[in-house]
Design a protein around this motif. Structure first.
Motif, PDB file in Angstrom:
ATOM      1  N   VAL A   9       0.854  -1.185   0.000  1.00  0.00           N
ATOM      2  CA  VAL A   9       0.000   0.000   0.000  1.00  0.00           C
ATOM      3  C   VAL A   9       0.892   1.237   0.000  1.00  0.00           C
ATOM      4  CG1 VAL A   9      -1.964  -1.100   1.144  1.00  0.00           C
ATOM      5  CG2 VAL A   9      -0.150  -0.078   2.529  1.00  0.00           C
ATOM      6  N   GLU A  13      -3.308   4.692  -2.426  1.00  0.00           N
ATOM      7  CA  GLU A  13      -4.324   4.312  -1.436  1.00  0.00           C
ATOM      8  C   GLU A  13      -4.590   5.469  -0.476  1.00  0.00           C
ATOM      9  OE1 GLU A  13      -2.742   0.533  -3.070  1.00  0.00           O
ATOM     10  OE2 GLU A  13      -1.808   2.377  -2.355  1.00  0.00           O
ATOM     11  N   ILE A 184      -4.741  -8.411  -2.055  1.00  0.00           N
ATOM     12  CA  ILE A 184      -5.260  -7.049  -1.986  1.00  0.00           C
ATOM     13  C   ILE A 184      -5.905  -6.887  -0.616  1.00  0.00           C
ATOM     14  CG2 ILE A 184      -5.553  -6.848  -4.471  1.00  0.00           C
ATOM     15  CD1 ILE A 184      -8.568  -7.108  -4.065  1.00  0.00           C
ATOM     16  N   GLN A 252      -6.488  -1.072  -4.707  1.00  0.00           N
ATOM     17  CA  GLN A 252      -5.822  -2.367  -4.663  1.00  0.00           C
ATOM     18  C   GLN A 252      -6.293  -3.288  -5.789  1.00  0.00           C
ATOM     19  OE1 GLN A 252      -3.805  -4.060  -1.506  1.00  0.00           O
ATOM     20  NE2 GLN A 252      -2.977  -2.130  -2.289  1.00  0.00           N
TER      21      GLN A 252
END
Length: 383
Positions: A9, A13, A184, A252
């Motif tokens: 991440v 994000e 994810i 993701q």
């Protein structure tokens, strides 16, 4: 330490979550619905059959609740499964019935499942181990023939397919996990698919206190007066996801193809580095038409040295593990099942680190240290 799992991440994000903060709406809303639509497109199913929930375990519990199970009902599942597969069944008073798995693939065959079906069997749950789809087509056909609900635990299989069809959509209900260790992630979270649209609508109600609409804003869009009134006909709980985590999930999901490609490259490198090791079995080859998410990479060793090798690797800064400890050995469930394939797999299998952030240097280090540990323990036993 080289870890087994690690999320990927970053700035994209954070940017998506920041936009949710700016919107002043953090709960179940437009981002959540968009994530459900994105995931439906990914799977090739109607969006109304999906629901973003706060965990895959919540999704499993909701699946069991939709079936109205209770005492006197049986649910068949592989003994190599995550504990929530059994605990959500047992919590209703129904009985988890454990079936065997193939010692190499750690997936059940249709024969393994058929061997433990009873007149009381109301559902079968399958886990696609490590992203490997398994015998899902034949298992789905068996369940249809017997009038048994098939639940697919696709927690590890977000990109796994058979003949182009997504795992999790072969049965009646499918569940995916987006917890911090999955390919994810939304931190915590999951998705549930319910094939029957009327049952899917009930899932949406049960996931939010039995309400038809999630809050006054949704109701106000349909009713100009007394939009706060609710028609509630059954008890539900709060299992829904929210826009903060859904926004992260949408980013993701767009990154998923690159994640799976990198993991596939790591698995190929492990295969190459371990190819000449006669004391190490690598994962089995995929059948034609099967595509794996590449969630686990496992080796199988002599059971006499497996635990010692894991301890040696841990001392050298490499974390390995075995998932999932067989549930028929857990005292809580009181099972007396004789499952030789499961026991053989549990005694010999070791999962190596696999996540998309692993560097080639780290993969080479893992393989080198594994080879050294196996060689040392094998020669020590032979001496």
């Amino acid at each position: 330490m080289i870890h087994m799992f690690q999320p990927s991440v970053g700035a994209k994000e954070l940017e998506a979550v920041g936009k949710v903060f700016d919107s002043n709406w953090l709960g179940y809303g437009q981002q959540t619905k968009a994530f459900e639509k994105d995931f439906a497109d990914h799977l090739g199913v109607p969006p109304e059959t999906l629901l973003f929930v706060n965990s895959a375990t919540s999704g499993l519990g909701l699946a069991i609740e939709l079936l109205n199970l209770g005492p006197g009902d049986d649910v068949v599942l592989p003994a190599v499964s995550f504990v929530s597969n059994a605990s959500t069944v047992a919590a209703t008073g129904a009985r988890p019935v454990f079936c065997d798995v193939d010692s190499r693939t750690l997936n059940p065959s249709v024969a393994d499942i058929a061997a433990v079906l009873t007149p009381q069997t109301k559902a079968v749950t399958v886990l696609h181990y490590g992203g490997l789809p398994g015998d899902v087509i034949a298992i789905a056909a068996l369940c249809r023939e017997r009038g048994i609900t098939l639940i697919e635990d696709a927690a590890c299989s977000v990109a796994s397919t058979v003949n182009g069809r997504a795992c999790g959509t072969f049965g009646d209900i499918g569940i995916w996990s987006f917890d911090s260790r999955k390919i994810i992630t939304t931190g915590d979270g999951g998705m549930i698919y319910v094939r029957d649209t009327e049952l899917a609508r009930r899932a949406h109600r049960l996931a939010y206190h039995g309400m038809e609409d999630r809050g006054a804003f949704a109701a106000a869009a349909k009713e100009p007066r007394r939009w706060w009134d609710q028609q509630i006909h059954e008890i539900g709980r709060r299992l829904i996801g929210n826009d903060v985590t859904a926004a992260m999930g949408r980013v993701q999901l767009r990154r998923l193809p690159d994640f799976v490609k990198r993991r596939g490259a790591i698995m190929a490198e492990y295969d190459w580095l371990l190819a000449d090791a006669t004391d190490i079995q690598r994962p089995p080859r995929l059948p034609a038409g099967h595509v794996s998410t590449n969630y686990f990479y496992w080796v199988q060793l002599d059971p006499e040295i497996r635990d010692e090798v894991a301890e040696d690797l841990l001392r050298r800064g490499i974390y390995t593990t075995f998932r999932y400890p067989p549930l028929h050995r857990v005292p809580l469930y009181g099972s007396a099942a004789d499952l030789p394939g499961t026991d053989a797999a549990a005694a010999s299998t070791l999962l190596l680190p696999l996540h998309q952030a692993l560097t080639d240097t780290e993969v080479q280090r893992v393989a080198r240290e594994l080879l050294a540990a196996v060689d040392a323990r094998t020669h020590r036993r032979a001496a």
